[in-house]
Design a protein around this motif. Structure first.
Motif, PDB file in Angstrom:
ATOM      1  N   ILE A   1      -0.122   2.667  10.599  1.00  0.00           N
ATOM      2  CA  ILE A   1       1.197   2.057  10.358  1.00  0.00           C
ATOM      3  C   ILE A   1       1.025   0.614   9.889  1.00  0.00           C
ATOM      4  O   ILE A   1       1.664   0.166   8.936  1.00  0.00           O
ATOM      5  CB  ILE A   1       2.063   2.126  11.653  1.00  0.00           C
ATOM      6  CG1 ILE A   1       2.450   3.589  11.937  1.00  0.00           C
ATOM      7  CG2 ILE A   1       3.325   1.263  11.528  1.00  0.00           C
ATOM      8  CD1 ILE A   1       3.048   3.826  13.313  1.00  0.00           C
ATOM      9  N   GLY A   2       0.121  -0.106  10.584  1.00  0.00           N
ATOM     10  CA  GLY A   2      -0.149  -1.499  10.206  1.00  0.00           C
ATOM     11  C   GLY A   2      -0.673  -1.609   8.787  1.00  0.00           C
ATOM     12  O   GLY A   2      -0.236  -2.478   8.007  1.00  0.00           O
ATOM     13  N   ASP A   3      -1.595  -0.725   8.435  1.00  0.00           N
ATOM     14  CA  ASP A   3      -2.174  -0.712   7.086  1.00  0.00           C
ATOM     15  C   ASP A   3      -1.103  -0.421   6.022  1.00  0.00           C
ATOM     16  O   ASP A   3      -1.126  -0.997   4.930  1.00  0.00           O
ATOM     17  CB  ASP A   3      -3.302   0.319   6.993  1.00  0.00           C
ATOM     18  CG  ASP A   3      -4.532  -0.099   7.786  1.00  0.00           C
ATOM     19  OD1 ASP A   3      -4.629  -1.313   8.096  1.00  0.00           O
ATOM     20  OD2 ASP A   3      -5.370   0.759   8.084  1.00  0.00           O
ATOM     21  N   TYR A   4      -0.193   0.492   6.373  1.00  0.00           N
ATOM     22  CA  TYR A   4       0.882   0.850   5.413  1.00  0.00           C
ATOM     23  C   TYR A   4       1.720  -0.394   5.076  1.00  0.00           C
ATOM     24  O   TYR A   4       1.983  -0.679   3.904  1.00  0.00           O
ATOM     25  CB  TYR A   4       1.764   1.942   6.042  1.00  0.00           C
ATOM     26  CG  TYR A   4       3.003   2.251   5.233  1.00  0.00           C
ATOM     27  CD1 TYR A   4       2.964   3.160   4.171  1.00  0.00           C
ATOM     28  CD2 TYR A   4       4.226   1.641   5.521  1.00  0.00           C
ATOM     29  CE1 TYR A   4       4.110   3.435   3.418  1.00  0.00           C
ATOM     30  CE2 TYR A   4       5.370   1.911   4.794  1.00  0.00           C
ATOM     31  CZ  TYR A   4       5.304   2.808   3.747  1.00  0.00           C
ATOM     32  OH  TYR A   4       6.417   3.085   3.008  1.00  0.00           O
ATOM     33  N   PHE A   5       2.132  -1.136   6.125  1.00  0.00           N
ATOM     34  CA  PHE A   5       2.972  -2.319   5.904  1.00  0.00           C
ATOM     35  C   PHE A   5       2.199  -3.408   5.168  1.00  0.00           C
ATOM     36  O   PHE A   5       2.749  -4.103   4.313  1.00  0.00           O
ATOM     37  CB  PHE A   5       3.508  -2.848   7.232  1.00  0.00           C
ATOM     38  CG  PHE A   5       4.646  -2.027   7.784  1.00  0.00           C
ATOM     39  CD1 PHE A   5       5.735  -1.715   6.993  1.00  0.00           C
ATOM     40  CD2 PHE A   5       4.615  -1.576   9.086  1.00  0.00           C
ATOM     41  CE1 PHE A   5       6.788  -0.951   7.501  1.00  0.00           C
ATOM     42  CE2 PHE A   5       5.660  -0.821   9.608  1.00  0.00           C
ATOM     43  CZ  PHE A   5       6.743  -0.505   8.804  1.00  0.00           C
ATOM     44  N   LYS A   6       0.920  -3.592   5.493  1.00  0.00           N
ATOM     45  CA  LYS A   6       0.109  -4.623   4.808  1.00  0.00           C
ATOM     46  C   LYS A   6       0.017  -4.326   3.318  1.00  0.00           C
ATOM     47  O   LYS A   6       0.110  -5.203   2.477  1.00  0.00           O
ATOM     48  CB  LYS A   6      -1.295  -4.655   5.422  1.00  0.00           C
ATOM     49  CG  LYS A   6      -1.359  -5.523   6.684  1.00  0.00           C
ATOM     50  CD  LYS A   6      -2.770  -6.004   7.001  1.00  0.00           C
ATOM     51  CE  LYS A   6      -3.665  -4.883   7.447  1.00  0.00           C
ATOM     52  NZ  LYS A   6      -4.996  -5.361   7.860  1.00  0.00           N
ATOM     53  N   ASN A   7      -0.193  -3.025   2.991  1.00  0.00           N
ATOM     54  CA  ASN A   7      -0.280  -2.617   1.585  1.00  0.00           C
ATOM     55  C   ASN A   7       1.035  -2.820   0.846  1.00  0.00           C
ATOM     56  O   ASN A   7       1.058  -3.179  -0.326  1.00  0.00           O
ATOM     57  CB  ASN A   7      -0.717  -1.143   1.481  1.00  0.00           C
ATOM     58  CG  ASN A   7      -2.156  -0.951   1.939  1.00  0.00           C
ATOM     59  OD1 ASN A   7      -2.972  -1.862   1.844  1.00  0.00           O
ATOM     60  ND2 ASN A   7      -2.470   0.237   2.421  1.00  0.00           N
ATOM     61  N   LYS A   8       2.130  -2.565   1.543  1.00  0.00           N
ATOM     62  CA  LYS A   8       3.456  -2.672   0.931  1.00  0.00           C
ATOM     63  C   LYS A   8       3.926  -4.120   0.806  1.00  0.00           C
ATOM     64  O   LYS A   8       4.556  -4.496  -0.175  1.00  0.00           O
ATOM     65  CB  LYS A   8       4.484  -1.873   1.728  1.00  0.00           C
ATOM     66  CG  LYS A   8       4.341  -0.378   1.626  1.00  0.00           C
ATOM     67  CD  LYS A   8       4.827   0.136   0.282  1.00  0.00           C
ATOM     68  CE  LYS A   8       4.724   1.657   0.187  1.00  0.00           C
ATOM     69  NZ  LYS A   8       5.143   2.132  -1.140  1.00  0.00           N
ATOM     70  N   LEU A   9       3.613  -4.927   1.841  1.00  0.00           N
ATOM     71  CA  LEU A   9       4.161  -6.293   1.900  1.00  0.00           C
ATOM     72  C   LEU A   9       3.206  -7.356   1.394  1.00  0.00           C
ATOM     73  O   LEU A   9       3.641  -8.464   1.106  1.00  0.00           O
ATOM     74  CB  LEU A   9       4.581  -6.617   3.341  1.00  0.00           C
ATOM     75  CG  LEU A   9       5.628  -5.708   3.981  1.00  0.00           C
ATOM     76  CD1 LEU A   9       5.849  -6.112   5.423  1.00  0.00           C
ATOM     77  CD2 LEU A   9       6.927  -5.768   3.207  1.00  0.00           C
ATOM     78  N   GLY A  10       1.932  -7.030   1.378  1.00  0.00           N
ATOM     79  CA  GLY A  10       0.945  -8.071   1.010  1.00  0.00           C
ATOM     80  C   GLY A  10       0.821  -9.019   2.173  1.00  0.00           C
ATOM     81  O   GLY A  10       0.699  -8.611   3.310  1.00  0.00           O
ATOM     82  N   SER A  11       0.911 -10.321   1.902  1.00  0.00           N
ATOM     83  CA  SER A  11       0.754 -11.302   2.980  1.00  0.00           C
ATOM     84  C   SER A  11       1.979 -11.270   3.891  1.00  0.00           C
ATOM     85  O   SER A  11       3.105 -11.332   3.428  1.00  0.00           O
ATOM     86  CB  SER A  11       0.607 -12.707   2.388  1.00  0.00           C
ATOM     87  OG  SER A  11       0.626 -13.665   3.390  1.00  0.00           O
TER      88      SER A  11
END
Length: 207
Positions: A197-207
């Motif tokens: 889940i964390g990886d998904y948001f990082k990929n979508k949001l960037g920083s």
């Protein structure tokens, strides 16, 4: 009913227990004569008689001998021939102290009754699973395979639900002083799922 304590530093495997059981039953079927006599302790020891370590013996001892199979110092009663025992069945093997193992077993009619009771349980289990005792192992294996397939399907459906939920959460992203911020909570079964889940948001949001 009997129990036999012996020195051993690990549990016996099922294969070893089967070998013990087979050996004892073979000696029973061979119907060896059981000799009982009284002699001096020193003479018994010279014959190789086994003494039980916690027992105390007098100068004259009672010896029980079964051909070349067994010779022991024993004060208990015994059968006249090994065939009188009937049938021998090990029901458990366990630890009783450091380096001491214990075999519990049944003999004669009690051993037969124990096996019959086990057979009934196997038959009842086979009926519950709508199969025969002969095909029980195959049926259980098939059910485990079915459970594995269902788990995979549930995981797949859950993954789709989580993805939809994550996409919805992206709408809640706020920008504070030029930094994208998302606060959300999720119920997950393990850390690996949480990392995804964390990886998904990082990929979508960037920083």
């Amino acid at each position: 009913r009997l129990r036999f304590d012996f020195t051993h530093f690990q549990a016996l495997t099922q294969k070893e227990l089967n070998l013990v059981e087979e050996l004892v039953n073979r000696w029973i079927l061979e119907n060896h004569p059981v000799e009982i006599f009284w002699i001096k302790k020193e003479e018994a020891e010279k014959m190789g008689a086994i003494a039980i370590f916690e027992e105390k013996y007098g100068e004259i001892v009672r010896v029980v001998k079964i051909n070349e199979i067994s010779i022991e110092l024993c004060g208990g009663t015994h059968v006249k021939r090994t065939g009188d025992i009937g049938f021998f069945k090990i029901i458990s093997e366990s630890s009783v102290a450091g380096g001491i193992r214990r075999i519990s077993a049944l003999a004669g009619l009690k051993a037969y009754e124990w096996v019959k009771n086990l057979e009934e349980k196997i038959e009842n289990t086979a009926k519950l699973l709508k199969t025969t005792p002969t095909d029980l192992e195959k049926k259980i294996s098939a059910l485990f395979n079915e459970i594995d397939e269902l788990k995979k399907e549930i995981k797949k459906l859950k993954s789709i639900d989580i993805k939809k939920s994550l996409e919805e959460k992206l709408k809640e992203v706020e920008e504070i002083n030029g930094v994208k911020v998302l606060v959300a909570s999720f119920e997950t079964e393990n850390m690996a799922e949480l990392r995804e889940i964390g990886d998904y948001f990082k990929n979508k949001l960037g920083s």
